[in-house]
Design an enzyme around this catalytic site. Sequence first.
Site, mmCIF file in Angstrom:
data_model
loop_
_atom_site.group_PDB
_atom_site.id
_atom_site.type_symbol
_atom_site.label_atom_id
_atom_site.label_comp_id
_atom_site.label_asym_id
_atom_site.label_seq_id
_atom_site.Cartn_x
_atom_site.Cartn_y
_atom_site.Cartn_z
ATOM 1 N N LYS A 77 0.865 -1.179 0.000
ATOM 2 C CA LYS A 77 0.000 0.000 0.000
ATOM 3 C C LYS A 77 0.905 1.233 0.000
ATOM 4 O O LYS A 77 1.937 1.245 0.680
ATOM 5 C CB LYS A 77 -0.870 -0.025 1.265
ATOM 6 C CG LYS A 77 -1.861 1.118 1.389
ATOM 7 C CD LYS A 77 -2.731 0.950 2.631
ATOM 8 C CE LYS A 77 -3.793 2.034 2.753
ATOM 9 N NZ LYS A 77 -4.643 1.849 3.956
ATOM 10 N N SER A 156 -9.686 1.966 3.055
ATOM 11 C CA SER A 156 -8.795 2.728 2.214
ATOM 12 C C SER A 156 -7.807 1.873 1.421
ATOM 13 O O SER A 156 -7.238 2.356 0.442
ATOM 14 C CB SER A 156 -8.019 3.730 3.075
ATOM 15 O OG SER A 156 -7.177 3.051 3.988
ATOM 16 N N SER A 180 -9.816 -0.550 7.230
ATOM 17 C CA SER A 180 -9.258 -0.462 5.884
ATOM 18 C C SER A 180 -8.555 -1.704 5.344
ATOM 19 O O SER A 180 -8.193 -1.717 4.175
ATOM 20 C CB SER A 180 -8.304 0.720 5.785
ATOM 21 O OG SER A 180 -9.059 1.891 5.681
#
Length: 491
Positions: A77, A156, A180
């Site tokens: 990420k 997210s 997330s």
Amino acid sequence: MTALHDMTVAALAADLRAKKISATELTQHFLARCQADNSGAFLSLNPEASLAQAKEADAQLAAGTAGTLAGVPMAHKDIFVTTDFPTTAGSKMLEGYRSPFDATVVRKLGVQEGGAGMVNVGKLNCDEFAMGSSNENSAYKSVTNPWDTARVPGGSSGGSAAAVAARLVPAATGTDTGGSIRQPASFCGITGIKPTYGRASRYGMIAYASSLDQAGPMARTAEDCALMLSAMCGPDLDRDSTSLDVPAENFARDLNASIDGLRIGIPKEFFGEGLAPGVRAAVDAALKEYEKLGAKLVPISLPRTELSIPVYYIIAPAEASSNLSRFDGVKFGHRTKDYTDLVSMYKRSRAEGFGEEVKRRIMTGAYVLSHGYYDAYYLQAQKIRRMISDDFQQAFQICDVIAGPVAPTVAWKLGEKADDPVANYLADIFTLPASLAGLPGMSVPAGFGEEGMPVGLQLIGNYFKEVQLLNAAHRLQQATDFHLRQAGGAK
Ligand code: GLN
């Protein structure tokens, strides 16, 4: 023969060790898939750097010095800082930013000495500073859900979930502040785990809300998550004072243990109004499966579930408003070209660099922390946060793990909630409680709901009980095949 991109992390690691395939070949294979992708999942690729890492992994495999997952490709990420790739946190504020060091999690998973030996193929899209539930808050682009490209992948960590589901990488990292990892895993039909707060070091993980932020793996199987989590965790006290002083564990050690007699707590508040019928049906079916495996379902109550929304949306913005003050165009981040004095430079740099949702949270956070409102909002929220933790401890007196839906619905359509921040916040209801309590939680594919979209079953454990969660998840995956289905395959 199974295509390379259909193989699990565990299977790839075994083939690499047996020299059936090299890290270089494997990295080329996955890079080609990532380069051809148009889902928006990646924010940056750097084939040269990835192939250099693969070469290093191959050398370690040849020399017999390789880590446990040597040569297996993965992606991070874009909230973990990396020297080989830019790190943006999905924000214009950090466009083009290059960190001079690697995050602890990056180092532990990577080819550096002592690392697990995984090859990083790129950086994955996310909501700006990890604030969001649909990936639509990324300052760069949205991500499409591989099961239906008109829908969001969740957030997210939306890029991470979409990339794993589309088999662009066998696994990825995510971060979970209020859901997330679990929610995008649920929306994209993959497996993800957020460990106990403090298990994985936050060093080099761009901060959103420090008392909640936690890193974790996202992959197709619980076994793969266990293998990666074993490499990611461990104390890092010199760099992250909230990292727990408990040694790393082999989280895969009990995957096959019997779950006969396991007491699964079913919180009634997770099954009320607002839960989509298709989601409920998939979750109920998974719970039936657990009963067949010998588990016992125990009704429990988490009475403050609803309060977790206002509590989280006070505490997280409060911490964000403080954490994000470093992005002022001087210490970090974008600097405006157009200013007259220092104060106007700060103001304009921040106005230009941050997106709307980030600004909203900075303002909310500054407000709830301000003189006159601190007691009424922030302090009150902290008190209820403690009560939410206590409710869980009460529940764990009569059950071993807690199960329920990850989210009230399946993935929604792109744009559907884009102009309605509160609608996004409300959809976090089932993931926020475990985050506020710092408990480990995971999402396990449990079937399909509305419009054939994936549904995740959430499993929440007591502190340090990741082994038990992964065991329960693995047993469900041995009894079902949802985690093996290809995007589109359910329809
Ligand atoms: N959706 C939640 C938020 O916007 C959770 C995000 C996260 O876990 N990073 O804050």
